[in-house]
Design an enzyme around this catalytic site. Sequence first.
Site, PDB file in Angstrom:
ATOM      1  N   PRO A 122      33.198  43.187  30.504  1.00 19.93           N
ATOM      2  CA  PRO A 122      33.432  42.592  29.174  1.00 19.93           C
ATOM      3  C   PRO A 122      34.819  42.801  28.590  1.00 19.93           C
ATOM      4  O   PRO A 122      35.075  42.397  27.458  1.00 19.93           O
ATOM      5  CB  PRO A 122      32.389  43.298  28.308  1.00 19.93           C
ATOM      6  CG  PRO A 122      32.286  44.668  28.916  1.00 19.93           C
ATOM      7  CD  PRO A 122      32.438  44.465  30.399  1.00 19.93           C
ATOM      8  N   ARG A 140      29.655  35.990  30.584  1.00 22.45           N
ATOM      9  CA  ARG A 140      30.347  37.270  30.481  1.00 22.45           C
ATOM     10  C   ARG A 140      31.827  37.069  30.152  1.00 22.45           C
ATOM     11  O   ARG A 140      32.426  37.877  29.439  1.00 22.45           O
ATOM     12  CB  ARG A 140      30.180  38.056  31.782  1.00 22.45           C
ATOM     13  CG  ARG A 140      28.817  38.680  31.944  1.00 22.45           C
ATOM     14  CD  ARG A 140      28.596  39.269  33.324  1.00 22.45           C
ATOM     15  NE  ARG A 140      29.645  40.203  33.721  1.00 22.45           N
ATOM     16  CZ  ARG A 140      29.716  41.478  33.345  1.00 22.45           C
ATOM     17  NH1 ARG A 140      28.768  41.961  32.530  1.00 22.45           N
ATOM     18  NH2 ARG A 140      30.683  42.247  33.762  1.00 22.45           N
ATOM     19  N   ASP A 180      37.572  46.052  39.715  1.00 20.02           N
ATOM     20  CA  ASP A 180      36.430  46.905  39.385  1.00 20.02           C
ATOM     21  C   ASP A 180      35.213  46.164  39.902  1.00 20.02           C
ATOM     22  O   ASP A 180      34.616  45.349  39.214  1.00 20.02           O
ATOM     23  CB  ASP A 180      36.365  47.134  37.877  1.00 20.02           C
ATOM     24  CG  ASP A 180      35.317  48.170  37.506  1.00 20.02           C
ATOM     25  OD1 ASP A 180      35.305  49.229  38.143  1.00 20.02           O
ATOM     26  OD2 ASP A 180      34.522  47.911  36.592  1.00 20.02           O
ATOM     27  N   CYS A 227      31.506  51.944  39.944  1.00 19.38           N
ATOM     28  CA  CYS A 227      30.783  52.966  39.181  1.00 19.38           C
ATOM     29  C   CYS A 227      29.576  53.439  39.988  1.00 19.38           C
ATOM     30  O   CYS A 227      28.472  53.576  39.467  1.00 19.38           O
ATOM     31  CB  CYS A 227      30.381  52.461  37.794  1.00 19.38           C
ATOM     32  SG  CYS A 227      29.321  50.999  37.789  1.00 19.38           S
TER      33      CYS A 227
END
Length: 464
Positions: A114, A140, A180, A233
Site C-alpha cells: 500500500p 491495491r 518486496d 516478510c
Amino acid sequence: MAIELPEKFKEQMKDMLGNEYDSFLKSYEYKDKSGIRINTLKLSPEEFKKISPFELSPISWIPTGYFYGKNDIPSKHPYYYAGLYYIQEPSAMTPASVFDVAPGHRVLDLCAAPGGKSTALAAKLEGKGLLVSNDVSNSRAKALLKNIELFGVRNALVLSETTSNLAKRFEGFFDRILVDAPCSGEGMFRKQPSIIKNWEQYGTGYYAKIQREILPDAIRMLRPGGKLLFSTCTFSPEEDEQTVAFILDNFKEMSLIDVFDEKDKQYYDKCGFSYGNGRYINRDDYDFSKCIRLFPHKVEGEGHFLCVLQKNPDALAVMSPTEKINGCRLPNEVSEFLDNIKFNIDKNRIISKDDRYYYVSYDTPRLNGLRILRNGLLLGEYKKNRFEPSQALACALNADEYSNVYNLSADDPRVIKYLKCESIDLPDAKDGYVLITCNGFSLGFAKVKKGNFKNKYLPGWRLM
C-alpha cells in the site's frame, strides 16, 4: 501460546534457530508493536518530536521511526491527514531505510502497495529524480496512490502493471529497484494470525515460483551498476536464500553485496539483526551472511528478510529512450492559479489529459498502453471555464509555497470539521482558493467568496 502455529512451520524454525528456538516461540506471547515513520519531505524527526502529541520512543534501527504509546491513535490525528508520518510495522520499515537511494536516482518500487516503502523511497529522493511505484492489483494500487499523494510526493509515476509489461518499457532504466516480493508471510503470523490459513493452503513453493517470475523482469530493468533490494516478510529459506541463489545461478551479471559497511554492521548487530545462512539450503558457494534477517525475539518487530544485489557495471547496457515532453497550452485560468504557487514550476513539464493538468518528469519512457493511475503531480482540473486545484497539489505544498493560507491549530475543533468535509467559519479569509493548514502543515483547499465557505477537501479521504 495464544497463536497455534503449524507443526511444519515450528519444525522449520527449530532447525533454523537451534538453541534460540524457545526464545522465538516465547515472542509469540507478546503483543506486536506498531510504529510511525516521519515524512522527511515535510519535516525532520527532531521537528516532529517537538510537536508530537504521542508518547514516542525511537526504533533503534530506523532513523526516522518511532514506537507510539498504547493509548495513542495516530490514524485519527490531524497530523496523519497532513501526511506527517506513515503508520507501519517496524520491521517493514527496514528495506527502504537501509537502501542507499539518493536524490536524482531513478527508482522503481515493483510490488509497492500500500505504499509504505514507496513513501520512504520518495523521502530519500527529496523531490529529485523519479519514483515509479507499481502494483499489479488495481485496487491495491489505488491505496498506493492515495498514500503517495498524502505524503506530498511530486515526482512519482504510479502504475498497475505486470512486471513483464514494465520490463518492455523500462529496460536498463533504473538506478535502484526494490522488490518486496509476494511471500507466504511467515514473519507476520503474530501480527496477522489469519495468514496461517493461507500458508497452510499454498505453502512456500507457490510464492517462491512467483518471485522467480518477477525477479528476471526486475533485473532486466536495472542499469549496469544499479542495485536491487529483494525483501520478504517470511522466514522460509525456500523463498529467501533459495531465491537469492536462483538469481546468482541464472544471472551472472548480478552479485550479492553488503547492505552496509562494517561500522554500520556493528551498530545493527547491537540492534538485534541476524543474517542469512547457506546451511538452510545446503549451499556454501555464496556468502549468504550478506543477507539480513529480522526475528521477533531479537528485534521489537515482526519477521523480515532482505538483501542487496548489484548488476555488473560492465554488463551490456540497453536503455529504453526517454520521451520528449513538450508541455501544453494553458488556459488563462490555469496560468493565473499557478501564479499563486511559489515553488519553481517549469511550465514545459505540464501536460493535460481530459481537462486535467499534470506536472510530470522529463525522465520517463513512452507510457502509452500502460495502466497509469498517476503520471506526476495532479495539479487540478479545468471545467466550466474555471480551474479547481487538486487534493494532491494541496498535500504537495508547504505553507510558504502558496499565496493564500489559513492556519488552524491542531486542537482547533474546526480542523476536525474541515476533515469531515463540513463547513467552517474562517474570519478574515481572503477570497479565492485558500490552503487550509494545521500548525503550518497543509491539509487541503477551501474556496471563499465574500465570506461564503466551500469545503474542497477530497470527500473520499474525509475523516470518518
